[in-house]
Write an enzyme that holds these catalytic residues in place. Structure first.
Site, short mmCIF file in Angstrom:
data_model
loop_
_atom_site.label_atom_id
_atom_site.label_comp_id
_atom_site.label_asym_id
_atom_site.label_seq_id
_atom_site.Cartn_x
_atom_site.Cartn_y
_atom_site.Cartn_z
N GLY A 188 0.80 -1.23 0.00
CA GLY A 188 0.00 0.00 0.00
C GLY A 188 0.83 1.27 0.00
CG ASP A 194 -6.07 -1.25 -14.43
OD1 ASP A 194 -5.90 -1.94 -15.45
OD2 ASP A 194 -5.16 -1.03 -13.61
P1 AMP Z 1 -0.62 0.09 -11.52
O1 AMP Z 1 0.11 -0.86 -12.40
O2 AMP Z 1 0.27 1.02 -10.76
O3 AMP Z 1 -1.71 0.82 -12.23
O4 AMP Z 1 -1.28 -0.79 -10.38
C1 AMP Z 1 -2.14 -1.87 -10.66
C2 AMP Z 1 -2.91 -2.25 -9.42
O5 AMP Z 1 -2.03 -2.68 -8.38
C3 AMP Z 1 -3.75 -1.14 -8.85
O6 AMP Z 1 -4.96 -1.68 -8.43
C4 AMP Z 1 -2.91 -0.62 -7.70
O7 AMP Z 1 -3.71 -0.04 -6.70
C5 AMP Z 1 -2.23 -1.89 -7.21
N1 AMP Z 1 -0.93 -1.66 -6.56
C6 AMP Z 1 0.24 -1.37 -7.17
N2 AMP Z 1 1.22 -1.23 -6.26
C7 AMP Z 1 0.67 -1.43 -5.05
C8 AMP Z 1 1.16 -1.42 -3.70
N3 AMP Z 1 2.44 -1.18 -3.40
N4 AMP Z 1 0.28 -1.69 -2.71
C9 AMP Z 1 -1.01 -1.95 -2.97
N5 AMP Z 1 -1.54 -1.97 -4.22
C10 AMP Z 1 -0.71 -1.72 -5.24
MG MG Z 2 -3.15 1.94 -12.01
#
Ligand code: AMP
Ligand code: MG
Length: 523
Positions: free
Chosen positions: A142, A268
């Site tokens: 998170g 997303d």
């Molecule tokens: P992203 O590739 O950054 O768009 O992230 C893809 C998904 O993974 C999203 O739902 C983010 O909220 C989740 N996510 C990415 N990194 C973290 C993290 N360190 N802790 C919690 N959720 C994460």
């Molecule tokens: Mg994202």
């Protein structure tokens, strides 16, 4: 304020700007409740240090610049306090990630802290990124690294200054907390704003898991708050989808003509407001290569520069697929064909708007004031030349403006002359000379002085873009606890089209010996 001088509904009374408690809450998305959002609690952050606060943005959204110095602001922006009168929330979404369907994602490390109306009555949503895990964290921590937070801050503010629709960064809070990525890194909390952060993936989630009524409620929510002029449209859902598709096409056209690569164009990460959203391994292309991939984790090149426009369309197709029930409330066999043909017609808007916008922007970059047959060929020949010359995308366009004013054989020794064209390798000089001659002939068909045209070109071709090595210098400075380089770079990027004395090196690509940075998904 409204034009008649009265305060806009939901805005703060004029003259009462100093603190956050005077902002009139306007809970929108967060107030939808289940199944769209869940309440969450930020995780406290020890040793929080407010490293950066965006005073210009603060004023726009109704926060006084001095608010950032209050203990309340410092606690709120670190995730160490609740926003007065509002509860933090995280939303659930789904998405197609690198083409594969993922039926549940969500705000894993993002929470919406507050929603209100800005002094101009526009909606404001404030999120914290990296304030601890939510129910959608899928086992991750998170948190966000200071490195990725500085990159997001710099990129969204740079794009904003370039006139590209984007989420904005309000603040950056550093901490001594460490998080494990490829290596141990320090964590940070970024706060960001947008009118709303609803993604294509929100619609995909509720189409897959919910009822048509639930999906319609979400669409109506977005329409009511962000497309209010469509509320009484006889086919409001179709009209709204057309708007989203057009905004997306226009955004992608803008990215292409700035050489901006997003890096992770999963559904997303696509905003229903056509905003640039979720900055990960993005990059402003330096040497022009159509197949440039800015994300080291994207081994197949799915999100290569040249693939972006088709990916934007593909993502719109996924949105339309998710929203089929909005086009036909009763999806019977007869209706299915009608829905399919309506979806095709909506998707055709993507092609039309993308083509129109990208041509308009390429023409402006070349200084063409009118549309003529042969323009597309001229643009393509120029881009092919850039590719063959391995030329810097940004500086080459800027060099064209310089070439209008200077004798190209004897350019001034400034970053903003025809100089970059002289750097083309000897083997490409003949092709360059031929292209320049054809371009000048094309320009001659329009009445306009070279100085006027060069000035117009410099208003659309930036001199300064966020190059990875510049971001890296700001990151390393921030990791030492200083925001000096971050502030300097932000100040340069805030005026990307103006030559800024003493800022010459911010316009330059990394020196030949300087290592090329690999940017992957880890954040
Ligand atoms: P992203 O590739 O950054 O768009 O992230 C893809 C998904 O993974 C999203 O739902 C983010 O909220 C989740 N996510 C990415 N990194 C973290 C993290 N360190 N802790 C919690 N959720 C994460
Ligand atoms: Mg994202």
């Amino acid at each position: 304020m409204l034009s008649d001088g009265s305060p806009a509904p939901g805005a703060m009374p004029a003259g009462r700007m100093p603190g956050v408690t005077q902002l009139l809450a306007a809970p929108r998305f967060a107030a939808l409740g289940a199944p769209y959002v869940v309440p969450v609690q930020a995780q406290p952050l020890a040793h929080a240090q407010l490293l950066y606060f965006n005073t210009a943005l603060a004023a726009d959204i109704g926060l006084a610049p001095q608010w950032s110095r209050t203990a309340q602001a410092q606690a709120l922006l670190a995730g160490n306090a609740d926003w007065p009168g509002q509860h933090a929330s995280a939303s659930v979404y789904a998405g197609h990630q690198f083409g594969a369907w993922v039926s549940q994602l969500g705000d894993g490390r993002v929470l919406t802290l507050a929603e209100w109306s800005a002094p101009d009555a526009s909606p404001v949503e404030l999120q914290l990124k990296g304030a601890g895990p939510t129910p959608y964290a899928r086992g991750s921590d998170g948190r966000a690294t200071l490195r990725s937070s500085v990159r997001e801050l710099l990129a969204c503010e740079a794009l904003h200054a370039l006139g590209v629709p984007t989420t904005r960064a309000l603040s950056l809070v550093a901490s001594r907390l460490t998080v494990q990525r490829e290596e141990l890194e320090t964590a940070a909390v970024l706060s960001r704003t947008a009118p709303c952060f609803v993604r294509f993936g929100h619609f995909e989630f509720h189409a897959h898991h919910g009822t048509p009524a639930q999906l319609a409620e979400l669409a109506d929510h977005v329409i009511e708050h962000h497309f209010p002029y469509l509320t009484s449209h006889p086919q409001r859902h179709a009209a709204w989808l057309a708007e989203v598709i057009e905004l997306t096409a226009a955004l992608f056209a803008q990215w292409q003509t700035l050489g901006f690569c997003h890096g992770v164009l999963n559904t997303d990460n696509l905003s229903v407001l056509g905003l640039t959203l979720d900055y990960g391994p993005f990059g402003f292309m330096e040497r022009f290569r159509p197949h440039h991939v800015c994300n080291a984790s994207d081994t197949e090149g799915r999100y290569a520069y040249s693939a972006q426009p088709a990916i934007g369309r593909w993502n719109c197709e996924r949105l339309l697929g998710a929203c089929a029930s909005l086009l036909s409330p009763q999806p019977e066999a007869a209706a299915a064909a009608a829905v399919a043909s309506q979806a095709q017609a909506l998707l055709a808007r993507y092609d039309e708007v993308y083509h129109q916008e990208v041509m308009r922007r390429w023409r402006a970059k070349l200084g063409l004031r009118s549309a003529q047959d042969g323009d597309a060929a001229l643009i393509n020949r120029w881009l092919t030349l850039l590719q063959r010359a391995r030329a810097d995308f940004t500086l080459s366009f800027r060099g064209l403006a310089g070439a209008l004013e200077a004798d190209p054989a004897n350019p001034a020794e400034s970053a903003d002359s025809a100089g970059p064209l002289l750097d083309f390798p000897p083997g490409e000089q003949a092709a360059l000379a031929q292209w320049l001659a054809d371009w000048r002939a094309r320009l001659a068909s329009e009445g306009c002085s070279p100085a006027q045209r060069a000035a117009a070109m410099r208003r659309v071709n930036p001199l300064y873009v966020l190059r990875n090595h510049l971001a890296q210098a700001a990151i390393e400075d921030a990791q030492r606890g200083s925001s000096a380089e971050l502030e300097r770079l932000l100040a340069v990027l805030a005026r990307p089209f103006d030559v800024q004395p003493g800022a010459g090196h911010y316009a330059q690509p990394p020196a030949p010996g300087q290592a090329q940075l690999e940017i992957g998904c880890s954040a």
